[in-house]
Design a protein around this motif. Structure first.
Motif, PDB file in Angstrom:
ATOM      1  N   GLY A   1      41.636 -22.483  61.651  1.00 46.82           N
ATOM      2  CA  GLY A   1      42.328 -22.437  62.939  1.00 46.82           C
ATOM      3  C   GLY A   1      41.725 -23.364  63.972  1.00 46.82           C
ATOM      4  N   ALA A   2      42.557 -23.718  64.956  1.00 48.34           N
ATOM      5  CA  ALA A   2      42.153 -24.635  66.019  1.00 48.34           C
ATOM      6  C   ALA A   2      41.632 -23.919  67.257  1.00 48.34           C
ATOM      7  CB  ALA A   2      43.338 -25.527  66.405  1.00 48.34           C
ATOM      8  N   SER A   3      41.343 -22.621  67.142  1.00 52.33           N
ATOM      9  CA  SER A   3      40.875 -21.875  68.307  1.00 52.33           C
ATOM     10  C   SER A   3      39.575 -22.443  68.863  1.00 52.33           C
ATOM     11  CB  SER A   3      40.684 -20.398  67.948  1.00 52.33           C
ATOM     12  OG  SER A   3      41.894 -19.825  67.525  1.00 52.33           O
TER      13      SER A   3
ATOM     14  N   TRP B   1      35.442 -14.687  66.762  1.00 50.96           N
ATOM     15  CA  TRP B   1      34.850 -14.880  68.083  1.00 50.96           C
ATOM     16  C   TRP B   1      33.731 -15.910  68.005  1.00 50.96           C
ATOM     17  CZ3 TRP B   1      29.681 -14.010  68.607  1.00 50.96           C
ATOM     18  CH2 TRP B   1      29.049 -13.211  67.629  1.00 50.96           C
ATOM     19  N   GLN B   2      33.132 -16.044  66.818  1.00 46.51           N
ATOM     20  CA  GLN B   2      32.077 -17.053  66.650  1.00 46.51           C
ATOM     21  C   GLN B   2      32.626 -18.463  66.890  1.00 46.51           C
ATOM     22  OE1 GLN B   2      32.901 -14.707  64.385  1.00 46.51           O
ATOM     23  NE2 GLN B   2      31.086 -13.721  63.516  1.00 46.51           N
ATOM     24  N   GLY B   3      33.815 -18.745  66.333  1.00 43.96           N
ATOM     25  CA  GLY B   3      34.432 -20.041  66.546  1.00 43.96           C
ATOM     26  C   GLY B   3      34.757 -20.271  68.011  1.00 43.96           C
ATOM     27  N   HIS B   4      35.212 -19.220  68.695  1.00 45.50           N
ATOM     28  CA  HIS B   4      35.521 -19.325  70.116  1.00 45.50           C
ATOM     29  C   HIS B   4      34.261 -19.603  70.929  1.00 45.50           C
ATOM     30  CE1 HIS B   4      39.201 -16.474  69.363  1.00 45.50           C
ATOM     31  NE2 HIS B   4      39.282 -17.628  68.715  1.00 45.50           N
ATOM     32  N   LEU B   5      33.226 -18.815  70.677  1.00 44.66           N
ATOM     33  CA  LEU B   5      31.995 -18.939  71.454  1.00 44.66           C
ATOM     34  C   LEU B   5      31.350 -20.304  71.253  1.00 44.66           C
ATOM     35  CD1 LEU B   5      29.714 -17.818  73.214  1.00 44.66           C
ATOM     36  CD2 LEU B   5      28.714 -16.808  71.135  1.00 44.66           C
ATOM     37  N   PHE B   6      31.210 -20.713  70.002  1.00 43.10           N
ATOM     38  CA  PHE B   6      30.538 -21.991  69.747  1.00 43.10           C
ATOM     39  C   PHE B   6      31.441 -23.183  70.088  1.00 43.10           C
ATOM     40  CE2 PHE B   6      27.854 -19.113  67.315  1.00 43.10           C
ATOM     41  CZ  PHE B   6      26.592 -19.583  67.658  1.00 43.10           C
TER      42      PHE B   6
ATOM     43  N   PRO C   1      39.952 -26.832  61.610  1.00 43.13           N
ATOM     44  CA  PRO C   1      40.791 -26.868  62.817  1.00 43.13           C
ATOM     45  C   PRO C   1      42.243 -27.251  62.553  1.00 43.13           C
ATOM     46  CG  PRO C   1      38.692 -27.968  63.212  1.00 43.13           C
ATOM     47  CD  PRO C   1      38.794 -27.721  61.739  1.00 43.13           C
ATOM     48  N   PHE C   2      42.514 -27.875  61.409  1.00 41.35           N
ATOM     49  CA  PHE C   2      43.868 -28.326  61.110  1.00 41.35           C
ATOM     50  C   PHE C   2      44.608 -27.359  60.188  1.00 41.35           C
ATOM     51  CE2 PHE C   2      41.092 -31.934  61.923  1.00 41.35           C
ATOM     52  CZ  PHE C   2      41.779 -32.577  62.943  1.00 41.35           C
ATOM     53  N   LEU C   3      43.957 -26.260  59.816  1.00 43.73           N
ATOM     54  CA  LEU C   3      44.549 -25.256  58.943  1.00 43.73           C
ATOM     55  C   LEU C   3      44.738 -23.950  59.713  1.00 43.73           C
ATOM     56  CD1 LEU C   3      42.219 -25.867  55.854  1.00 43.73           C
ATOM     57  CD2 LEU C   3      44.569 -26.710  56.142  1.00 43.73           C
ATOM     58  N   HIS C   4      45.772 -23.196  59.357  1.00 47.62           N
ATOM     59  CA  HIS C   4      46.048 -21.944  60.052  1.00 47.62           C
ATOM     60  C   HIS C   4      46.529 -20.876  59.077  1.00 47.62           C
ATOM     61  CE1 HIS C   4      45.951 -24.714  63.470  1.00 47.62           C
ATOM     62  NE2 HIS C   4      45.673 -23.652  64.204  1.00 47.62           N
TER      63      HIS C   4
ATOM     64  N   GLY D   1      39.012 -24.212  54.324  1.00 42.77           N
ATOM     65  CA  GLY D   1      38.415 -23.830  55.597  1.00 42.77           C
ATOM     66  C   GLY D   1      36.910 -23.629  55.479  1.00 42.77           C
ATOM     67  N   ILE D   2      36.313 -23.063  56.516  1.00 42.40           N
ATOM     68  CA  ILE D   2      34.863 -22.837  56.550  1.00 42.40           C
ATOM     69  C   ILE D   2      34.542 -21.538  55.816  1.00 42.40           C
ATOM     70  CG2 ILE D   2      32.846 -22.483  58.028  1.00 42.40           C
ATOM     71  CD1 ILE D   2      34.457 -23.889  60.268  1.00 42.40           C
TER      72      ILE D   2
END
Length: 206
Positions: free
Chosen positions: A132-134, A183-188, A74-77, A58-59
């Protein structure tokens, strides 16, 4: 007599052609999203068998080696519950995002992944691992809503309004709130979706 042999006036043929294209696009987008989400579940099964070892791809924030995770995250959870929470909105919003054409959808998806991933890498606390794919979910939300504003097609406007009404509550996830949630992933991701809608908007003659 109509020379096309269809027995329909031009307006009728045009409506029939638009309907056929829309149905074809809907079928194609449904297949693409089914394959995409199925692939995520298959990867999570492998990750479960490997005791979560795939998550390390992941990142990782602020780490140069962690930049490669932008394409993989995005393909890992973090478990099946995490994937389940993303699967339904991803299927619905991804389907609506892809219905206007798979080429634009793929371009929008790549842009969302890159913008969301870079935002996570730059703004998350150092060494934070994010999967995650969020980001895609929020990106598709932003893309579908903004597409109606930029393209100004009746169907896109209608879809954008419906999505905004049904999913507006997810916007709270783009604000710092629950610990352990990116939330950073969601916002961006949301920013990436709006940006994709702008860059991929329908061009009008001058």
């Amino acid at each position: 007599m109509n020379d096309s042999g269809t027995g329909l006036p031009p307006s009728g043929r045009s409506l029939r052609d638009r309907t056929a294209r829309l149905l074809s696009g809907a079928l194609g987008s449904a297949i693409v999203m089914f394959v995409l989400v199925s692939a995520m579940w298959a990867i999570e099964v492998v990750d479960y068998v490997e005791d979560g070892r795939l998550d390390r791809y992941g990142i990782v924030a602020h780490e140069p080696d962690g930049l490669a995770g932008i394409l993989f995250a995005p393909f890992l959870h973090a478990g099946f519950a995490h994937l389940m929470a993303n699967s339904v909105p991803l299927l619905i919003l991804g389907f609506l995002a892809a219905i206007r054409g798979l080429g634009r959808f793929l371009a929008a998806s790549l842009l969302i992944i890159v913008v969301s991933g870079l935002g996570v890498w730059f703004t998350s606390p150092p060494n934070t691992l994010t999967v995650g794919a969020s980001g895609l979910v929020f990106g598709y939300f932003g893309y579908v809503v903004a597409r109606g504003l930029f393209d100004r097609r009746a169907l896109d406007i209608l879809l954008g309004v419906v999505v905004a009404v049904l999913y507006y509550s997810i916007l709270w996830g783009a604000l710092p709130s629950q610990p352990g949630i990116s939330w950073q992933g969601h916002l961006f991701g949301l920013i990436g979706g709006v940006l994709a809608a702008w860059l991929l908007r329908r061009r009008r003659p001058s």
